[in-house]
Scaffold this motif. Structure first.
Motif, PDB file in Angstrom:
ATOM      1  N   GLY A  78      22.574  15.986  13.201  1.00 50.69           N
ATOM      2  CA  GLY A  78      23.243  16.995  14.011  1.00 50.69           C
ATOM      3  C   GLY A  78      22.349  18.155  14.386  1.00 50.69           C
ATOM      4  O   GLY A  78      22.768  19.053  15.102  1.00 50.69           O
ATOM      5  N   HIS A  79      21.123  18.155  13.890  1.00 49.96           N
ATOM      6  CA  HIS A  79      20.198  19.237  14.199  1.00 49.96           C
ATOM      7  C   HIS A  79      19.626  19.057  15.607  1.00 49.96           C
ATOM      8  O   HIS A  79      19.703  17.989  16.191  1.00 49.96           O
ATOM      9  CB  HIS A  79      19.076  19.285  13.159  1.00 49.96           C
ATOM     10  CG  HIS A  79      18.379  17.963  12.978  1.00 49.96           C
ATOM     11  ND1 HIS A  79      18.937  16.912  12.278  1.00 49.96           N
ATOM     12  CD2 HIS A  79      17.194  17.516  13.431  1.00 49.96           C
ATOM     13  CE1 HIS A  79      18.111  15.878  12.293  1.00 49.96           C
ATOM     14  NE2 HIS A  79      17.050  16.224  12.988  1.00 49.96           N
ATOM     15  N   VAL A  80      19.039  20.111  16.090  1.00 43.65           N
ATOM     16  CA  VAL A  80      18.411  20.066  17.407  1.00 43.65           C
ATOM     17  C   VAL A  80      17.148  19.212  17.292  1.00 43.65           C
ATOM     18  O   VAL A  80      16.310  19.431  16.428  1.00 43.65           O
ATOM     19  CB  VAL A  80      18.047  21.481  17.909  1.00 43.65           C
ATOM     20  CG1 VAL A  80      17.291  21.407  19.213  1.00 43.65           C
ATOM     21  CG2 VAL A  80      19.300  22.319  18.041  1.00 43.65           C
ATOM     22  N   ALA A  81      17.043  18.223  18.158  1.00 41.35           N
ATOM     23  CA  ALA A  81      15.881  17.339  18.120  1.00 41.35           C
ATOM     24  C   ALA A  81      15.352  17.150  19.532  1.00 41.35           C
ATOM     25  O   ALA A  81      16.114  17.090  20.493  1.00 41.35           O
ATOM     26  CB  ALA A  81      16.266  15.984  17.528  1.00 41.35           C
ATOM     27  N   VAL A  82      14.048  17.066  19.619  1.00 37.95           N
ATOM     28  CA  VAL A  82      13.401  16.784  20.894  1.00 37.95           C
ATOM     29  C   VAL A  82      12.832  15.375  20.766  1.00 37.95           C
ATOM     30  O   VAL A  82      11.909  15.145  19.996  1.00 37.95           O
ATOM     31  CB  VAL A  82      12.289  17.809  21.207  1.00 37.95           C
ATOM     32  CG1 VAL A  82      11.605  17.473  22.513  1.00 37.95           C
ATOM     33  CG2 VAL A  82      12.866  19.210  21.225  1.00 37.95           C
ATOM     34  N   ASP A  83      13.420  14.450  21.519  1.00 39.34           N
ATOM     35  CA  ASP A  83      13.061  13.047  21.394  1.00 39.34           C
ATOM     36  C   ASP A  83      12.048  12.579  22.430  1.00 39.34           C
ATOM     37  O   ASP A  83      11.800  11.384  22.542  1.00 39.34           O
ATOM     38  CB  ASP A  83      14.314  12.170  21.527  1.00 39.34           C
ATOM     39  CG  ASP A  83      15.292  12.383  20.401  1.00 39.34           C
ATOM     40  OD1 ASP A  83      14.857  12.797  19.324  1.00 39.34           O
ATOM     41  OD2 ASP A  83      16.482  12.125  20.606  1.00 39.34           O
ATOM     42  N   VAL A  84      11.452  13.484  23.175  1.00 38.47           N
ATOM     43  CA  VAL A  84      10.562  13.087  24.263  1.00 38.47           C
ATOM     44  C   VAL A  84       9.373  12.302  23.721  1.00 38.47           C
ATOM     45  O   VAL A  84       9.090  11.195  24.192  1.00 38.47           O
ATOM     46  CB  VAL A  84      10.099  14.314  25.077  1.00 38.47           C
ATOM     47  CG1 VAL A  84       9.051  13.920  26.102  1.00 38.47           C
ATOM     48  CG2 VAL A  84      11.282  14.972  25.743  1.00 38.47           C
ATOM     49  N   VAL A  85       8.672  12.850  22.741  1.00 35.83           N
ATOM     50  CA  VAL A  85       7.488  12.166  22.219  1.00 35.83           C
ATOM     51  C   VAL A  85       7.878  10.851  21.535  1.00 35.83           C
ATOM     52  O   VAL A  85       7.267   9.811  21.820  1.00 35.83           O
ATOM     53  CB  VAL A  85       6.666  13.089  21.294  1.00 35.83           C
ATOM     54  CG1 VAL A  85       5.523  12.327  20.634  1.00 35.83           C
ATOM     55  CG2 VAL A  85       6.135  14.290  22.064  1.00 35.83           C
TER      56      VAL A  85
END
Length: 179
Positions: A78-85
């Motif tokens: 549920g945490h903020v995640a940046v999945d781009v990489v």
């Protein structure tokens, strides 16, 4: 990640159950904080009386909910995640990124836990209280820091174990997920 996965080891299942339990406790703490704020507004605005304990109580309750609820947030992603990489790289590199990030977070949480135990213990042994009229014992709200961080460290260990043993995909992304 087979179609019929084996049951989780008892320690992982226990960590997940504790994380879920404390997630519910944290949600309850937030609801209590909301009720106390409403009560404080009523006391101050309608009854024209001063509030003595409410602000301090809500502040400590929300901080405690943050620490107590953090393992549940990690469990449910549920945490903020940046999945781009992770979405741009292959499964092998994705696994390595996940493990490096999780180990860094685990070390940080472990160091924070190590520093919080003597801090909490000092307030307990010396029976420290707040400087307000309420004089709340500080060891009670401060206990949420080592308890929450202990469970957060265990949740990180469980997550790392699940990824290393390939029982879960890193970042919750399947190998087919691509950008």
């Amino acid at each position: 990640m087979s179609s019929n996965p084996a049951p989780l080891p008892a320690w992982v299942a226990a960590v997940h159950a504790a994380s879920r339990f404390f997630g519910v406790v944290a949600a309850g703490m937030i609801l209590v904080a909301i009720a106390v704020v409403c009560q404080m507004v009523f006391v101050r605005a309608v009854l024209q009386e001063s509030s003595i304990w409410q602000t301090e109580f809500v502040m400590y309750l929300l901080v405690a909910a943050t620490f107590i609820g953090s393992p549940y947030i990690l469990l449910t992603r549920g945490h903020v995640a940046v999945d781009v990489v992770p979405l741009m790289v292959g499964p092998r590199v994705r696994r390595q990124l996940h493990l490096v990030g999780s180990v860094i977070a685990l070390v940080f949480c472990g160091l924070f836990l190590w520093a919080s135990i003597p801090w909490w213990h000092d307030t307990w042994v010396n029976d420290q209280t707040t400087s307000s009229m309420w004089r709340a014992r500080l060891w009670i709200p401060y206990l949420s820091v080592p308890v929450g961080l202990s469970l957060l460290c265990l949740q990180y260990l469980a997550e790392v174990w699940l990824v290393i043993t390939q029982r879960e995909h890193p970042f919750g992304l399947s190998p087919d997920d691509r950008l």
